[in-house]
Design a protein around this motif. Sequence first.
Motif, PDB file in Angstrom:
ATOM      1  N   TYR A 289       0.806  -1.219   0.000  1.00 34.60           N
ATOM      2  CA  TYR A 289       0.000   0.000   0.000  1.00 34.60           C
ATOM      3  C   TYR A 289       0.844   1.276   0.000  1.00 34.60           C
ATOM      4  CZ  TYR A 289      -3.082  -3.730   1.539  1.00 34.60           C
ATOM      5  OH  TYR A 289      -3.754  -4.918   1.641  1.00 34.60           O
ATOM      6  N   THR A 293      -3.338   6.162  -2.176  1.00 30.44           N
ATOM      7  CA  THR A 293      -3.872   6.993  -1.102  1.00 30.44           C
ATOM      8  C   THR A 293      -5.303   6.544  -0.843  1.00 30.44           C
ATOM      9  OG1 THR A 293      -2.509   8.888  -1.719  1.00 30.44           O
ATOM     10  CG2 THR A 293      -4.454   9.327  -0.369  1.00 30.44           C
ATOM     11  N   LEU A 294      -5.583   6.197   0.384  1.00 34.40           N
ATOM     12  CA  LEU A 294      -6.913   5.743   0.752  1.00 34.40           C
ATOM     13  C   LEU A 294      -7.738   6.938   1.205  1.00 34.40           C
ATOM     14  CD1 LEU A 294      -5.964   2.500   2.727  1.00 34.40           C
ATOM     15  CD2 LEU A 294      -6.661   2.718   0.340  1.00 34.40           C
ATOM     16  N   LYS A 295      -8.837   7.159   0.540  1.00 28.32           N
ATOM     17  CA  LYS A 295      -9.669   8.336   0.808  1.00 28.32           C
ATOM     18  C   LYS A 295     -10.904   7.954   1.598  1.00 28.32           C
ATOM     19  CE  LYS A 295      -8.085  10.759  -3.327  1.00 28.32           C
ATOM     20  NZ  LYS A 295      -8.482  11.437  -4.586  1.00 28.32           N
ATOM     21  N   PRO A 328      -8.349  13.381   6.590  1.00 26.56           N
ATOM     22  CA  PRO A 328      -7.918  12.551   5.455  1.00 26.56           C
ATOM     23  C   PRO A 328      -6.550  11.905   5.613  1.00 26.56           C
ATOM     24  CG  PRO A 328      -8.997  14.521   4.649  1.00 26.56           C
ATOM     25  CD  PRO A 328      -8.861  14.695   6.143  1.00 26.56           C
ATOM     26  N   THR A 329      -5.558  12.638   6.121  1.00 25.52           N
ATOM     27  CA  THR A 329      -4.228  12.060   6.286  1.00 25.52           C
ATOM     28  C   THR A 329      -4.245  10.948   7.328  1.00 25.52           C
ATOM     29  OG1 THR A 329      -3.203  14.165   5.692  1.00 25.52           O
ATOM     30  CG2 THR A 329      -1.821  12.559   6.831  1.00 25.52           C
ATOM     31  N   TYR A 331      -6.874   9.177   8.142  1.00 29.44           N
ATOM     32  CA  TYR A 331      -7.631   8.066   7.554  1.00 29.44           C
ATOM     33  C   TYR A 331      -6.725   7.200   6.691  1.00 29.44           C
ATOM     34  CZ  TYR A 331     -11.385   5.614   5.079  1.00 29.44           C
ATOM     35  OH  TYR A 331     -12.210   4.655   4.552  1.00 29.44           O
ATOM     36  N   ASP A 332      -5.940   7.838   5.831  1.00 31.38           N
ATOM     37  CA  ASP A 332      -5.045   7.105   4.938  1.00 31.38           C
ATOM     38  C   ASP A 332      -4.040   6.269   5.733  1.00 31.38           C
ATOM     39  OD1 ASP A 332      -3.713   6.653   2.256  1.00 31.38           O
ATOM     40  OD2 ASP A 332      -2.097   7.694   3.301  1.00 31.38           O
ATOM     41  N   LYS A 333      -3.430   6.858   6.737  1.00 30.35           N
ATOM     42  CA  LYS A 333      -2.436   6.151   7.540  1.00 30.35           C
ATOM     43  C   LYS A 333      -3.063   4.984   8.301  1.00 30.35           C
ATOM     44  CE  LYS A 333       0.613   6.757  11.537  1.00 30.35           C
ATOM     45  NZ  LYS A 333       1.116   7.711  12.565  1.00 30.35           N
ATOM     46  N   LYS A 336      -4.398   2.116   5.934  1.00 32.50           N
ATOM     47  CA  LYS A 336      -3.290   1.368   5.338  1.00 32.50           C
ATOM     48  C   LYS A 336      -2.703   0.378   6.339  1.00 32.50           C
ATOM     49  CE  LYS A 336      -1.597   4.504   1.727  1.00 32.50           C
ATOM     50  NZ  LYS A 336      -0.520   5.457   1.364  1.00 32.50           N
TER      51      LYS A 336
END
Length: 536
Positions: A289, A293-295, A328-329, A331-333, A336
């Motif tokens: 991953y 970027t996971l949104k 958002p940041t 969430y992505d971290k 993942k």
Amino acid sequence: MSSSSSSVETSTTTARSSSQHHNNGSSLKQITVGLVLCMTVLSIFQSSHSTHSVSQRSLFQQYNSWITQATAATTSSSNFWLFAATDENNNDDADNKPREIGKPLNIVLLYADDWRHDALGVAGKLPVETPFLDWLSTQKGVRFTHNCVTTSVCWISRVTLHMGQYLSRHGGAKVMNSSWYQNFNMSFPALLQQAGYYLAHIGKWHTADFPKIQGYWNYSTIYYGRHFFPGHPRPLHVTERNQQDAIRILRERPQDKPFQMTVSFFAPHSEDDNPEQFLPQERSKEVYYQNITLKPPVNMTESYARLPHWFGESNIARQRWHARFDEPTKYDKMLKNYYRLITEVDSACQAIWQELEAQGILNETMVIFTTDNGFYHGEHGLAGKWYPHEESIRVPLIIWDPRMPNSKQGTTEDAFTLNVDLAPTILGAANISTPSVMQGQDVAQLYLREEETRPGWRKDFFYEYPSIFGKTVIPGSTAVVRKGLKYIQWPEWGTEQLFNLTSDPQEEQDVIKDPAYAGVLTKLKIRHDSLREWVK
């Protein structure tokens, strides 16, 4: 609201060691140790026992599948990884002895945590990587696409798993109340023990006073609540430990009796009190991953606003949303690392399968993969589980069964299956009749019998969650769940909801007040009350 907020480790080993250790050396064509530097693999060779082709994205899978087979190598410098490539021409049946018809099967239960139904690559919805489970689903076993839990939380699901009963019957509502043990003699482990099985339980348990029932297992080791444990030369990840323990038991078990082994993974459950929440192995951070970027779901705020007004900020699912997903940041971290934990469990499942394959016993062993409850990924502005939404109650179920006809291998089954079905299914594989006190059905009937000869199968089911922590923290709920409709009651708040899952699968539009649904609503209320009595 989970005892996993502090780590738990209990030494409850009662192993009866066998001197018959399995030697895997003859099963390998070639093994090579590769130096991984700057994520470049210098050499990959072949081995003869495998499940699917190696790709660059599955290198970490291969590392894990050899952890236990090369203990010496894994205790060397962390800059060295051990890889074994797989045979392109997989031929499992040729490497496994024929099954004796009617003989009780061995049963391996791979039981993960906080993992919802569509968090599989094969489901095609989320960017999660589960190459082994995808292969198992599409090549060997059956994937049940409408598998659900009857109460969505860790410890109650575990009681339901062992007893084959709804919460209303087994009564195991609280972590620290072990009164349900008084009926454990009718659990699947007790009945397997009576039938002469060798039993092993590895990993998470999550209800109090395990020593009271420890004697039902020949081997048990209980640990969970954190992702890393002391080790040498580096800390040992809980999933690595699960894998090593499982393979060791497979090698040390008595060879003269059938066995049932449960590997109860803690991952991908969070460390609830750790701000990082999800702590995968360092190697997987380097492999998985990295380039996406996971949104967050686009409608988290609006969706949360559509929940009943009493879903306030003191609700635990809302608190955990803030801890994991409210930016958002973050969430992505978080997601993942959560996905990395899933991929690591997938890798451990592959290693366990390969050990069964190397021992030549796949043709006499049922393998079940499932999880204890689902998991919100920010939908409805929530995180965690507990509530009757699809994200919370639907979980994976994949079964390999050597009795399965070839025509069923690699297929899906969309009948409603439930976690109350697991105990009857396990007992059925052992040729043990399901006790009348159990409330589930043997799901093997769905792939062993032609559709026209199947017994009647459920078209809906009852969901229940008790009021334990107070209505502002985790409100209790009940529901009637059908594939097209869901009727929910929140009894502490006097609230009802109705969703049309066909037109609104995300459960965003409550149609409880829509006159067009008045007739079906009346019928669902009657059905709700009938099922509520039946599950007792």
